[in-house]
Design a protein around this motif. Sequence first.
Motif, short mmCIF file in Angstrom:
data_model
loop_
_atom_site.label_atom_id
_atom_site.label_comp_id
_atom_site.label_asym_id
_atom_site.label_seq_id
_atom_site.Cartn_x
_atom_site.Cartn_y
_atom_site.Cartn_z
N ARG A 23 61.91 64.73 85.45
CA ARG A 23 61.75 63.88 84.14
C ARG A 23 62.45 64.07 83.03
NH1 ARG A 23 55.14 65.65 84.48
NH2 ARG A 23 54.28 64.03 86.25
N ARG A 24 62.99 65.27 82.88
CA ARG A 24 64.23 65.34 81.63
C ARG A 24 65.20 64.49 81.95
NH1 ARG A 24 63.40 71.52 80.97
NH2 ARG A 24 61.71 71.70 79.67
N LEU A 25 65.53 64.43 83.25
CA LEU A 25 66.67 63.54 83.73
C LEU A 25 66.51 62.02 83.62
CD1 LEU A 25 69.70 63.37 85.03
CD2 LEU A 25 68.52 63.45 87.25
N ILE A 26 65.54 61.62 83.96
CA ILE A 26 65.09 60.31 83.60
C ILE A 26 65.09 59.97 82.46
CG2 ILE A 26 63.23 58.49 83.88
CD1 ILE A 26 62.37 60.12 86.66
N GLN A 27 64.67 60.82 81.51
CA GLN A 27 64.64 60.35 79.90
C GLN A 27 65.82 60.55 79.32
OE1 GLN A 27 61.88 59.77 78.08
NE2 GLN A 27 63.25 59.56 76.31
N ARG A 28 67.02 61.60 79.77
CA ARG A 28 68.38 61.30 79.40
C ARG A 28 68.95 59.90 79.89
NH1 ARG A 28 70.59 66.55 81.51
NH2 ARG A 28 72.46 65.18 81.96
N VAL A 29 68.81 59.70 81.13
CA VAL A 29 69.42 58.31 81.62
C VAL A 29 69.04 57.38 80.72
CG1 VAL A 29 69.69 56.97 83.66
CG2 VAL A 29 70.02 59.29 83.81
N SER A 30 67.49 57.36 80.46
CA SER A 30 66.98 56.35 79.86
C SER A 30 67.63 56.08 78.51
CB SER A 30 65.49 56.25 79.75
OG SER A 30 64.85 56.16 81.11
N GLU A 31 67.66 57.15 77.91
CA GLU A 31 68.34 57.26 76.39
C GLU A 31 69.82 56.77 76.23
OE1 GLU A 31 67.39 61.30 75.28
OE2 GLU A 31 65.43 60.73 74.67
N ASP A 32 70.62 57.28 77.46
CA ASP A 32 71.70 57.05 77.56
C ASP A 32 72.04 55.39 78.09
OD1 ASP A 32 72.69 59.49 77.07
OD2 ASP A 32 73.19 59.98 78.95
N ASN A 33 71.09 54.84 78.63
CA ASN A 33 71.22 53.57 79.12
C ASN A 33 70.71 52.46 77.62
OD1 ASN A 33 71.75 51.44 81.00
ND2 ASN A 33 69.49 51.19 81.34
N ALA A 34 70.17 53.07 76.91
CA ALA A 34 69.71 52.11 75.95
C ALA A 34 70.89 52.25 74.81
CB ALA A 34 68.57 52.87 75.10
N LEU A 36 74.17 51.71 75.60
CA LEU A 36 75.17 51.14 76.41
C LEU A 36 75.53 49.70 75.32
CD1 LEU A 36 74.52 51.32 80.01
CD2 LEU A 36 76.57 52.71 78.95
N THR A 37 76.67 49.50 75.30
CA THR A 37 77.14 48.17 74.70
C THR A 37 76.81 46.96 75.71
OG1 THR A 37 79.39 48.18 75.42
CG2 THR A 37 78.86 49.26 73.16
N GLU A 38 76.61 45.93 75.02
CA GLU A 38 76.41 44.63 75.85
C GLU A 38 77.41 44.50 77.06
OE1 GLU A 38 74.07 41.99 77.45
OE2 GLU A 38 73.37 43.06 75.59
N PRO A 39 78.65 44.42 76.85
CA PRO A 39 79.55 44.30 78.11
C PRO A 39 79.17 45.29 79.22
CG PRO A 39 80.81 44.26 76.03
CD PRO A 39 79.27 44.92 75.80
N THR A 40 78.95 46.53 78.99
CA THR A 40 78.82 47.19 80.09
C THR A 40 77.22 47.37 80.48
OG1 THR A 40 78.13 49.21 78.46
CG2 THR A 40 80.60 48.85 79.45
N ALA A 41 76.26 47.05 79.57
CA ALA A 41 74.97 47.16 80.12
C ALA A 41 74.54 46.41 81.27
CB ALA A 41 74.02 46.73 78.86
N PRO A 42 74.87 45.09 81.29
CA PRO A 42 74.42 44.56 82.65
C PRO A 42 75.00 44.84 83.85
CG PRO A 42 75.20 42.76 80.93
CD PRO A 42 75.53 44.24 80.50
N ARG A 43 76.24 45.37 83.90
CA ARG A 43 76.69 45.79 85.24
C ARG A 43 75.89 47.33 85.45
NH1 ARG A 43 82.12 46.31 83.15
NH2 ARG A 43 81.95 48.46 83.33
N SER A 44 75.66 48.22 84.61
CA SER A 44 75.11 49.32 84.92
C SER A 44 73.61 48.97 85.38
CB SER A 44 74.68 50.20 83.49
OG SER A 44 74.02 49.51 82.61
N ARG A 45 72.91 47.80 85.11
CA ARG A 45 71.68 47.58 85.63
C ARG A 45 71.70 47.11 86.90
NH1 ARG A 45 71.35 46.50 79.92
NH2 ARG A 45 69.92 48.58 78.92
N GLU A 46 72.86 46.82 87.60
CA GLU A 46 72.74 46.16 88.99
C GLU A 46 72.65 47.53 90.04
OE1 GLU A 46 76.68 44.52 89.52
OE2 GLU A 46 76.09 42.93 87.76
#
Length: 58
Positions: A23-34, A36-46
Amino acid sequence: MPEADDWARAEATPSGAEITRIRRLIQRVSEDNATLTEPTAPRSREPSPPSGRCGTTS
């Protein structure tokens, strides 16, 4: 063999500590994902390609 079923169930069920770590790992990844800048965000969600290592331990 009910005792084998009980043993298998107990071994397969994650502990409370393991669940908390995930759960902590998921929370950290979610926070880090939030953050991300727009150019990198779409790629990271593939979806990632399969690595062939799922379920293996070393």
